[in-house]
Design a protein around this motif. Structure first.
Motif, mmCIF file in Angstrom:
data_model
loop_
_atom_site.group_PDB
_atom_site.id
_atom_site.type_symbol
_atom_site.label_atom_id
_atom_site.label_comp_id
_atom_site.label_asym_id
_atom_site.label_seq_id
_atom_site.Cartn_x
_atom_site.Cartn_y
_atom_site.Cartn_z
ATOM 1 N N ALA A 33 -0.230 3.225 4.649
ATOM 2 C CA ALA A 33 -0.055 1.858 4.139
ATOM 3 C C ALA A 33 -0.862 1.654 2.862
ATOM 4 O O ALA A 33 -0.362 1.065 1.885
ATOM 5 C CB ALA A 33 -0.483 0.848 5.208
ATOM 6 N N ALA A 34 -2.085 2.140 2.850
ATOM 7 C CA ALA A 34 -2.946 1.938 1.671
ATOM 8 C C ALA A 34 -2.368 2.661 0.453
ATOM 9 O O ALA A 34 -2.330 2.106 -0.656
ATOM 10 C CB ALA A 34 -4.355 2.447 1.976
ATOM 11 N N ILE A 35 -1.889 3.871 0.671
ATOM 12 C CA ILE A 35 -1.356 4.669 -0.453
ATOM 13 C C ILE A 35 -0.069 4.035 -0.986
ATOM 14 O O ILE A 35 0.137 3.918 -2.195
ATOM 15 C CB ILE A 35 -1.124 6.130 0.015
ATOM 16 N N SER A 36 0.787 3.581 -0.082
ATOM 17 C CA SER A 36 2.056 3.005 -0.560
ATOM 18 C C SER A 36 1.818 1.617 -1.167
ATOM 19 O O SER A 36 2.561 1.194 -2.053
ATOM 20 C CB SER A 36 3.099 2.949 0.545
ATOM 21 N N ALA A 37 0.785 0.911 -0.680
ATOM 22 C CA ALA A 37 0.483 -0.390 -1.288
ATOM 23 C C ALA A 37 0.155 -0.189 -2.769
ATOM 24 O O ALA A 37 0.586 -0.966 -3.634
ATOM 25 C CB ALA A 37 -0.678 -1.061 -0.559
ATOM 26 N N ARG A 38 -0.613 0.840 -3.049
ATOM 27 C CA ARG A 38 -0.924 1.098 -4.471
ATOM 28 C C ARG A 38 0.350 1.388 -5.255
ATOM 29 O O ARG A 38 0.559 0.873 -6.355
ATOM 30 C CB ARG A 38 -1.902 2.289 -4.571
ATOM 31 N N LYS A 39 1.242 2.189 -4.667
ATOM 32 C CA LYS A 39 2.502 2.495 -5.378
ATOM 33 C C LYS A 39 3.318 1.211 -5.573
ATOM 34 O O LYS A 39 3.926 1.011 -6.620
ATOM 35 C CB LYS A 39 3.320 3.525 -4.584
ATOM 36 N N GLY A 40 3.331 0.368 -4.536
ATOM 37 C CA GLY A 40 4.071 -0.888 -4.625
ATOM 38 C C GLY A 40 3.516 -1.766 -5.737
ATOM 39 O O GLY A 40 4.272 -2.364 -6.517
ATOM 40 N N ALA A 41 2.189 -1.827 -5.829
ATOM 41 C CA ALA A 41 1.553 -2.643 -6.872
ATOM 42 C C ALA A 41 1.881 -2.063 -8.246
ATOM 43 O O ALA A 41 2.250 -2.797 -9.174
ATOM 44 C CB ALA A 41 0.041 -2.695 -6.643
ATOM 45 N N GLU A 42 1.799 -0.746 -8.348
ATOM 46 C CA GLU A 42 2.093 -0.108 -9.651
ATOM 47 C C GLU A 42 3.537 -0.372 -10.065
ATOM 48 O O GLU A 42 3.826 -0.586 -11.246
ATOM 49 C CB GLU A 42 1.843 1.402 -9.552
ATOM 50 N N SER A 43 4.433 -0.371 -9.066
ATOM 51 C CA SER A 43 5.848 -0.589 -9.407
ATOM 52 C C SER A 43 6.075 -2.003 -9.951
ATOM 53 O O SER A 43 7.085 -2.267 -10.582
ATOM 54 C CB SER A 43 6.744 -0.331 -8.191
ATOM 55 N N ARG A 44 5.135 -2.893 -9.701
ATOM 56 C CA ARG A 44 5.220 -4.249 -10.270
ATOM 57 C C ARG A 44 4.433 -4.350 -11.572
ATOM 58 O O ARG A 44 4.284 -5.432 -12.129
ATOM 59 C CB ARG A 44 4.619 -5.272 -9.293
ATOM 60 N N GLY A 45 3.890 -3.235 -11.989
ATOM 61 C CA GLY A 45 3.093 -3.229 -13.217
ATOM 62 C C GLY A 45 1.694 -3.795 -13.015
ATOM 63 O O GLY A 45 1.016 -4.144 -13.961
ATOM 64 N N ILE A 46 1.262 -3.907 -11.748
ATOM 65 C CA ILE A 46 -0.082 -4.443 -11.495
ATOM 66 C C ILE A 46 -1.069 -3.275 -11.506
ATOM 67 O O ILE A 46 -0.953 -2.341 -10.702
ATOM 68 C CB ILE A 46 -0.139 -5.180 -10.135
ATOM 69 N N LYS A 47 -2.004 -3.335 -12.393
ATOM 70 C CA LYS A 47 -2.973 -2.238 -12.541
ATOM 71 C C LYS A 47 -3.944 -2.222 -11.366
ATOM 72 O O LYS A 47 -4.140 -3.248 -10.692
ATOM 73 C CB LYS A 47 -3.760 -2.418 -13.846
ATOM 74 N N GLU A 145 -6.785 11.702 2.845
ATOM 75 C CA GLU A 145 -8.041 11.152 2.297
ATOM 76 C C GLU A 145 -8.089 11.308 0.775
ATOM 77 O O GLU A 145 -8.525 10.405 0.061
ATOM 78 C CB GLU A 145 -9.237 11.847 2.956
ATOM 79 N N ARG A 146 -7.598 12.462 0.298
ATOM 80 C CA ARG A 146 -7.582 12.666 -1.164
ATOM 81 C C ARG A 146 -6.635 11.668 -1.822
ATOM 82 O O ARG A 146 -6.901 11.143 -2.893
ATOM 83 C CB ARG A 146 -7.170 14.108 -1.491
ATOM 84 N N MET A 147 -5.517 11.386 -1.116
ATOM 85 C CA MET A 147 -4.553 10.418 -1.677
ATOM 86 C C MET A 147 -5.155 9.011 -1.735
ATOM 87 O O MET A 147 -4.897 8.255 -2.656
ATOM 88 C CB MET A 147 -3.266 10.419 -0.860
ATOM 89 N N LEU A 148 -5.976 8.679 -0.729
ATOM 90 C CA LEU A 148 -6.646 7.361 -0.741
ATOM 91 C C LEU A 148 -7.520 7.242 -1.977
ATOM 92 O O LEU A 148 -7.536 6.222 -2.670
ATOM 93 C CB LEU A 148 -7.537 7.194 0.496
ATOM 94 N N SER A 149 -8.231 8.323 -2.243
ATOM 95 C CA SER A 149 -9.143 8.311 -3.369
ATOM 96 C C SER A 149 -8.358 8.233 -4.681
ATOM 97 O O SER A 149 -8.682 7.432 -5.571
ATOM 98 C CB SER A 149 -10.003 9.574 -3.258
#
Ligand SMILES: Cc1cc2nc3c(=O)[nH]c(=O)nc-3n(C[C@H](O)[C@H](O)[C@H](O)COP(=O)(O)OP(=O)(O)OC[C@H]3O[C@@H](n4cnc5c(N)ncnc54)[C@H](O)[C@@H]3O)c2cc1C
Length: 464
Positions: A33-47, A145-149
């Motif tokens: 969930a944490a890793i995909s949340a970052r991808k989801g945010a990036e897909s909206r252009g949110i840094k 864990e590496r992906m989280l980082s």
């Protein structure tokens, strides 16, 4: 008291996050969930600096269950299309329906690609189970864990979330000695088996308090302990492709598969898979009788015909000798060899005893009523009685947050806006074979993605 460890994300100094997503539980589902949340945010252009993603885990490390899964080798998923995966991995139609979007949205193939991106190669076993080539479950947990980082996720470990409240359309999350605010919360605290891995049911209490209906957890994928184990000398024996049957209060449930005799009862795929149904039957009847059908391919009439034929052809053969080499579940007419192995020699004296046959009886001296008794035992060999199941010893637990209260397209709660629920905390339970980890990863992935994509960007500055 363990010290809370915070591994701060690499956010831009001085930037104020506009969005904050907090994930409770650092297992398979929470990490995905944490890793995909970052991808989801990036897909909206949110840094990264504008969207704070925090994961809180009560253990000192992340992925405790992944690390012990598959006997330390981690059966990470199962081969096949999403449709095959759902059919094979989940017995109940409502679970298949609920998980469909998640499994299509983040399939076994997607998971393997993700692992490969971190250098984890995998192999498919002949039975369809997929494991990392390394033979080490830790390689999977470490890759996550590496992906989280990489995803600049703030990791808080050794920290048990004590409560979650809804305050002014946000969430107030209580930790020991501190509180955090979040725009969205993803609850991924797992089931209630193997409590020593941190899964003591906290998420159930949190979800209940927030208004969710909880289906009382029950055992699943757990070994069956009988009140009077047959004989310790049978421990270690396997019956291949037999049919295990449980009966209680006039109800009957069964499972086809391999059965393993243990010193306390039974394990192996058939026993583990059937344990969930047995758990439910136990609630009604209090005691369950177990049987095994050694000839699940043949009806009693067909088996009787085969026994008669055998007797006519081999009148001088001792029934005992015949049973010793007798294939289990012969696929064709006649006792041809079977791919499933033969009746274990150690079981034969018990079969004779249950059918009240002398050990030296031959086919030609076997009377009709004795043949019928033998037939009855081969079709329904008694394995003993089960009175309770260990919830804690199961690989998973059934029960959890009611599926009807969670949107299967997003994993968002239908009860509390911006609350997402994923993984084993939900009321599903998969079969042995990599289905549970994949379901945890897939539902977590969907939850993270949608949490990041659907949150409205607020005007206010807010930090968790
Ligand atoms: C012995 C064993 C072997 C298994 N083998 C396999 C296998 O080979 N293949 C397979 O598919 N499945 C296997 N499973 C099942 C699989 O591991 C689980 O279904 C899966 O890990 C569930 O993932 P999850 O993220 O939902 O929950 P979990 O992995 O259980 O993660 C939940 C996390 O939440 C944390 N947590 C709980 N409460 C709090 C709180 N209040 N605050 C902070 N953190 C909290 C817990 O410490 C835990 O780390 C196995 C299970 C066991 C026990």
């Amino acid at each position: 008291m363990t010290k809370i460890k915070i591994n701060s994300a690499r956010t831009k100094a001085g930037s104020t996050p506009q969005l904050s997503i907090l994930i409770i539980g650092g297992g398979a589902s929470g990490m995905a969930a944490a890793i995909s949340a970052r991808k989801g945010a990036e897909s909206r252009g949110i840094k990264a600096g504008a969207c704070k993603i925090t994961i809180v885990e009560r253990n000192p490390g992340f992925g405790a269950k992944i690390r012990i899964s598959g006997g330390g080798k981690c059966n990470v998923t199962h081969e096949g299309s999403p449709e095959e995966f759902l059919l094979k991995g989940f017995m109940r139609l409502n679970e298949q329906r609920f998980l469909r979007n998640a499994i299509y949205g983040f399939s076994g193939g997607d998971l393997l690609d993700l692992l490969l991106s971190k250098g984890v190669t995998t192999e498919i076993r002949p039975d369809g189970k997929i494991f990392p080539d390394s033979g080490e479950a830790s390689s999977v947990a470490n890759a996550f864990e590496r992906m989280l980082s990489d995803a600049a996720v703030e990791e808080i470990s050794s920290c048990r979330v004590l409560g979650v409240e809804r305050v002014d359309n946000r969430f107030l999350v209580t930790l020991p000695g501190a509180t955090l605010m979040a725009d969205a919360v993803i609850l991924a605290t797992g089931g209630v088996s193997y409590r020593k891995t941190g899964t003591t049911g906290d998420g159930l209490a949190i979800a209940r308090k927030l208004g969710h209906t909880i289906i009382e957890p029950s055992a699943a994928l757990t070994p069956l302990h009988t009140t009077h184990p047959l004989s310790s000398s049978l421990s270690g024996l396997a019956l291949r492709s037999c049919s295990l049957v449980a009966e209680g209060k006039g109800k009957r449930v069964g499972r086809r598969g391999d059965l393993l005799f243990t010193h306390r009862g039974f394990s192996g795929p058939a026993a583990l898979s059937l344990s969930r149904d047995i758990g439910e039957l136990l609630k009604e009847s209090g005691r369950i009788s177990l049987f095994v059908d050694l000839f699940p391919e043949q009806s009693p009439a067909e088996l009787d015909r085969l026994l008669l034929m055998q007797g006519r052809k081999n009148g001088a053969q001792m029934v005992r000798k015949f049973l010793q080499g007798c294939p289990i579940a012969p696929p064709e007419e006649g006792f041809s060899t079977s791919p499933h192995g033969t009746i274990p020699t150690a079981l034969v004296p018990m079969i004779l005893r249950h059918a009240a046959l002398e050990s030296e009886v031959t086919w030609s001296t076997l009377q009709k009523e004795k043949r019928v008794a033998l037939l009855g035992v081969l079709k329904k060999f008694p394995l003993g009685t089960v009175r309770e199941l260990s919830l804690d010893a199961g690989e998973v637990s059934a029960g959890g947050v009611c599926l009807g209260e969670v949107n299967p397209k997003t994993m968002q709660s239908r009860v509390v806006p911006n609350l997402y629920i994923s993984g084993e905390l939900l009321d599903y339970a998969g079969e042995i074979g990599g289905f549970n980890l994949q379901a945890a990863f897939s539902t977590g992935w969907l939850a993270g993605m949608h949490a990041a994509k659907s949150l409205a960007l607020p005007e206010r500055p807010g930090t968790p």
